[in-house]
Each structure stands twice: as C-alpha cells, then as structure tokens.
Design a protein around this motif. Structure first.
Motif, PDB file in Angstrom:
ATOM      1  N   GLU A   1       0.799  -1.217   0.000  1.00  0.00           N
ATOM      2  CA  GLU A   1       0.000   0.000   0.000  1.00  0.00           C
ATOM      3  C   GLU A   1       0.840   1.280   0.000  1.00  0.00           C
ATOM      4  OE1 GLU A   1       0.821  -1.689   3.777  1.00  0.00           O
ATOM      5  OE2 GLU A   1      -0.713  -2.502   2.465  1.00  0.00           O
ATOM      6  N   GLU A   2       1.934   1.311   0.745  1.00  0.00           N
ATOM      7  CA  GLU A   2       2.799   2.507   0.765  1.00  0.00           C
ATOM      8  C   GLU A   2       3.423   2.734  -0.607  1.00  0.00           C
ATOM      9  OE1 GLU A   2       3.405   4.847   2.986  1.00  0.00           O
ATOM     10  OE2 GLU A   2       2.476   4.009   4.770  1.00  0.00           O
ATOM     11  N   LYS A   3       3.907   1.670  -1.234  1.00  0.00           N
ATOM     12  CA  LYS A   3       4.500   1.774  -2.563  1.00  0.00           C
ATOM     13  C   LYS A   3       3.464   2.248  -3.571  1.00  0.00           C
ATOM     14  CE  LYS A   3       6.893  -0.822  -6.131  1.00  0.00           C
ATOM     15  NZ  LYS A   3       7.259  -2.132  -6.637  1.00  0.00           N
ATOM     16  N   ALA A   4       2.253   1.725  -3.486  1.00  0.00           N
ATOM     17  CA  ALA A   4       1.187   2.129  -4.403  1.00  0.00           C
ATOM     18  C   ALA A   4       0.865   3.616  -4.238  1.00  0.00           C
ATOM     19  CB  ALA A   4      -0.067   1.287  -4.171  1.00  0.00           C
ATOM     20  N   ALA A   5       0.813   4.089  -2.998  1.00  0.00           N
ATOM     21  CA  ALA A   5       0.539   5.510  -2.739  1.00  0.00           C
ATOM     22  C   ALA A   5       1.657   6.386  -3.299  1.00  0.00           C
ATOM     23  CB  ALA A   5       0.363   5.748  -1.240  1.00  0.00           C
ATOM     24  N   GLU A   6       2.898   5.985  -3.097  1.00  0.00           N
ATOM     25  CA  GLU A   6       4.037   6.753  -3.626  1.00  0.00           C
ATOM     26  C   GLU A   6       3.981   6.837  -5.148  1.00  0.00           C
ATOM     27  OE1 GLU A   6       7.680   5.048  -2.188  1.00  0.00           O
ATOM     28  OE2 GLU A   6       7.113   5.355  -0.085  1.00  0.00           O
ATOM     29  N   GLU A   7       3.652   5.729  -5.791  1.00  0.00           N
ATOM     30  CA  GLU A   7       3.562   5.716  -7.258  1.00  0.00           C
ATOM     31  C   GLU A   7       2.434   6.618  -7.750  1.00  0.00           C
ATOM     32  OE1 GLU A   7       3.323   1.572  -8.340  1.00  0.00           O
ATOM     33  OE2 GLU A   7       5.435   1.225  -7.850  1.00  0.00           O
ATOM     34  N   LEU A   8       1.305   6.612  -7.042  1.00  0.00           N
ATOM     35  CA  LEU A   8       0.202   7.498  -7.437  1.00  0.00           C
ATOM     36  C   LEU A   8       0.585   8.962  -7.255  1.00  0.00           C
ATOM     37  CD1 LEU A   8      -2.813   5.500  -5.966  1.00  0.00           C
ATOM     38  CD2 LEU A   8      -2.293   5.863  -8.400  1.00  0.00           C
ATOM     39  N   PHE A   9       1.244   9.288  -6.144  1.00  0.00           N
ATOM     40  CA  PHE A   9       1.661  10.674  -5.893  1.00  0.00           C
ATOM     41  C   PHE A   9       2.798  11.122  -6.810  1.00  0.00           C
ATOM     42  CE2 PHE A   9      -0.343  10.680  -1.493  1.00  0.00           C
ATOM     43  CZ  PHE A   9      -1.280  11.659  -1.813  1.00  0.00           C
ATOM     44  N   ALA A  10       3.442  10.195  -7.505  1.00  0.00           N
ATOM     45  CA  ALA A  10       4.470  10.576  -8.480  1.00  0.00           C
ATOM     46  C   ALA A  10       3.856  11.375  -9.624  1.00  0.00           C
ATOM     47  CB  ALA A  10       5.187   9.340  -9.020  1.00  0.00           C
ATOM     48  N   ASN A  11       2.571  11.174  -9.861  1.00  0.00           N
ATOM     49  CA  ASN A  11       1.837  11.974 -10.847  1.00  0.00           C
ATOM     50  C   ASN A  11       1.495  13.308 -10.185  1.00  0.00           C
ATOM     51  OD1 ASN A  11      -0.100  13.230 -12.446  1.00  0.00           O
ATOM     52  ND2 ASN A  11      -1.268  11.375 -12.817  1.00  0.00           N
ATOM     53  N   GLN A  12       2.056  14.398 -10.669  1.00  0.00           N
ATOM     54  CA  GLN A  12       1.865  15.716 -10.059  1.00  0.00           C
ATOM     55  C   GLN A  12       0.422  16.204 -10.133  1.00  0.00           C
ATOM     56  OE1 GLN A  12       4.174  17.370  -8.152  1.00  0.00           O
ATOM     57  NE2 GLN A  12       5.203  15.408  -8.419  1.00  0.00           N
ATOM     58  N   ASP A  13      -0.395  15.596 -10.990  1.00  0.00           N
ATOM     59  CA  ASP A  13      -1.807  15.972 -11.081  1.00  0.00           C
ATOM     60  C   ASP A  13      -2.626  15.413  -9.923  1.00  0.00           C
ATOM     61  OD1 ASP A  13      -1.387  17.409 -13.427  1.00  0.00           O
ATOM     62  OD2 ASP A  13      -1.874  15.690 -14.711  1.00  0.00           O
ATOM     63  N   VAL A  14      -2.085  14.435  -9.209  1.00  0.00           N
ATOM     64  CA  VAL A  14      -2.804  13.831  -8.081  1.00  0.00           C
ATOM     65  C   VAL A  14      -2.739  14.783  -6.889  1.00  0.00           C
ATOM     66  CG1 VAL A  14      -2.831  11.932  -6.418  1.00  0.00           C
ATOM     67  CG2 VAL A  14      -2.433  11.470  -8.854  1.00  0.00           C
ATOM     68  N   LYS A  15      -3.910  15.199  -6.414  1.00  0.00           N
ATOM     69  CA  LYS A  15      -3.994  16.124  -5.280  1.00  0.00           C
ATOM     70  C   LYS A  15      -4.109  15.379  -3.951  1.00  0.00           C
ATOM     71  CE  LYS A  15      -4.204  19.589  -8.134  1.00  0.00           C
ATOM     72  NZ  LYS A  15      -2.974  20.200  -8.515  1.00  0.00           N
ATOM     73  N   TYR A  16      -4.836  14.240  -3.950  1.00  0.00           N
ATOM     74  CA  TYR A  16      -5.030  13.441  -2.748  1.00  0.00           C
ATOM     75  C   TYR A  16      -5.457  12.035  -3.156  1.00  0.00           C
ATOM     76  CZ  TYR A  16      -9.898  14.670  -3.652  1.00  0.00           C
ATOM     77  OH  TYR A  16     -11.117  14.853  -4.248  1.00  0.00           O
ATOM     78  N   ILE A  17      -5.385  11.114  -2.210  1.00  0.00           N
ATOM     79  CA  ILE A  17      -5.768   9.726  -2.442  1.00  0.00           C
ATOM     80  C   ILE A  17      -6.786   9.335  -1.380  1.00  0.00           C
ATOM     81  CG2 ILE A  17      -4.980   7.322  -2.425  1.00  0.00           C
ATOM     82  CD1 ILE A  17      -2.194   8.407  -3.264  1.00  0.00           C
ATOM     83  N   GLN A  18      -7.884   8.767  -1.831  1.00  0.00           N
ATOM     84  CA  GLN A  18      -8.866   8.213  -0.901  1.00  0.00           C
ATOM     85  C   GLN A  18      -8.629   6.712  -0.836  1.00  0.00           C
ATOM     86  OE1 GLN A  18     -12.759   9.522  -2.077  1.00  0.00           O
ATOM     87  NE2 GLN A  18     -12.375  11.566  -1.317  1.00  0.00           N
ATOM     88  N   VAL A  19      -8.641   6.182   0.367  1.00  0.00           N
ATOM     89  CA  VAL A  19      -8.375   4.764   0.569  1.00  0.00           C
ATOM     90  C   VAL A  19      -9.647   4.089   1.057  1.00  0.00           C
ATOM     91  CG1 VAL A  19      -6.926   3.066   1.751  1.00  0.00           C
ATOM     92  CG2 VAL A  19      -5.975   5.303   1.108  1.00  0.00           C
ATOM     93  N   ARG A  20      -9.971   2.986   0.398  1.00  0.00           N
ATOM     94  CA  ARG A  20     -11.170   2.208   0.718  1.00  0.00           C
ATOM     95  C   ARG A  20     -10.794   0.766   1.031  1.00  0.00           C
ATOM     96  NH1 ARG A  20     -15.846   4.515  -0.476  1.00  0.00           N
ATOM     97  NH2 ARG A  20     -15.799   6.449  -1.657  1.00  0.00           N
ATOM     98  N   SER A  21     -11.681   0.110   1.750  1.00  0.00           N
ATOM     99  CA  SER A  21     -11.565  -1.328   1.934  1.00  0.00           C
ATOM    100  C   SER A  21     -11.944  -1.974   0.608  1.00  0.00           C
ATOM    101  CB  SER A  21     -12.528  -1.797   3.031  1.00  0.00           C
ATOM    102  OG  SER A  21     -12.712  -3.198   2.952  1.00  0.00           O
ATOM    103  N   THR A  22     -11.064  -2.790   0.056  1.00  0.00           N
ATOM    104  CA  THR A  22     -11.371  -3.461  -1.204  1.00  0.00           C
ATOM    105  C   THR A  22     -12.518  -4.441  -1.026  1.00  0.00           C
ATOM    106  OG1 THR A  22      -9.078  -3.245  -1.935  1.00  0.00           O
ATOM    107  CG2 THR A  22     -10.400  -4.907  -3.047  1.00  0.00           C
ATOM    108  N   GLU A  23     -12.557  -5.108   0.098  1.00  0.00           N
ATOM    109  CA  GLU A  23     -13.587  -6.120   0.339  1.00  0.00           C
ATOM    110  C   GLU A  23     -14.964  -5.508   0.577  1.00  0.00           C
ATOM    111  OE1 GLU A  23     -10.994  -9.657   2.286  1.00  0.00           O
ATOM    112  OE2 GLU A  23     -11.400  -7.900   3.543  1.00  0.00           O
TER     113      GLU A  23
END
Length: 100
Positions: free
Chosen positions: A67-89
């Motif tokens: 999850e930390e790696k996934a968040a870092e990769e998403l934030f590498a895109n400068q257009d990303v302002k924030y990330i909402q995290v949900r339970s997948t299940e």
C-alpha cells in the motif's frame, strides 16, 4: 462516511450514506500526511487518486503490504492532489492521504 465531507475550498457534494463507527474511547482524527495507518497495513485496500475538481485519475488495488508503494507511485503523478483509501472487500471509505 462521506469521503468528500469537509473538503477545503468550499467544495460540496450531496451527502453519501455509509456506516457509522462509534469508538469506545475518544480518539483523534487521522492526520493523512503520515502515510498508511498501521491498522490498515497488509489489508486489501483500494487507493483512488484524485486530481482537480474531484476527477478520478487512477485506481489501484494494493495487497501484500504494497500500500505505501502504491501511494508513492500514485503521488508521483503531479496531477494527483489526494488519495482516498477504501476497503477493497467492503468498499467502505477508510481515510484520505494528502500530498506531502
């Protein structure tokens, strides 16, 4: 919980129904700039990356403690302002990560 409740800059959306969690003891609000809370590490999580005007830019499902790696990769895109995290299940909104 409504994932868009209390957004800055006067953004508003109609309320979204969701579960209500009541804690036995008082606790503070999660500070989204500290990464993934320990409680949720290793669980199946869906990370939704949002840009301006609440535009969904990407959605990633993280498992096996990635999850930390996934968040870092998403934030590498400068257009990303924030990330909402949900339970997948369950699909429940859990918390929001802010760009550092």
């Amino acid at each position: 919980m409504d994932a868009f409740y209390g957004l800055p800059n006067g953004e508003t959306v109609p309320p979204s129904p969701g579960p209500v969690y009541i804690h036995a003891e008082s606790c503070g609000r999660y500070d989204g700039d500290r990464g993934i809370p320990e409680t949720y590490r290793g669980r199946l999580l869906t990370l939704e990356a949002f840009g301006a005007d609440r535009k969904l830019l990407a959605e990633v499902r993280a498992s096996e403690s990635q999850e930390e790696k996934a968040a870092e990769e998403l934030f590498a895109n400068q257009d990303v302002k924030y990330i909402q995290v949900r339970s997948t299940e369950a699909g429940c909104f859990l918390f929001r990560l802010e760009r550092r």
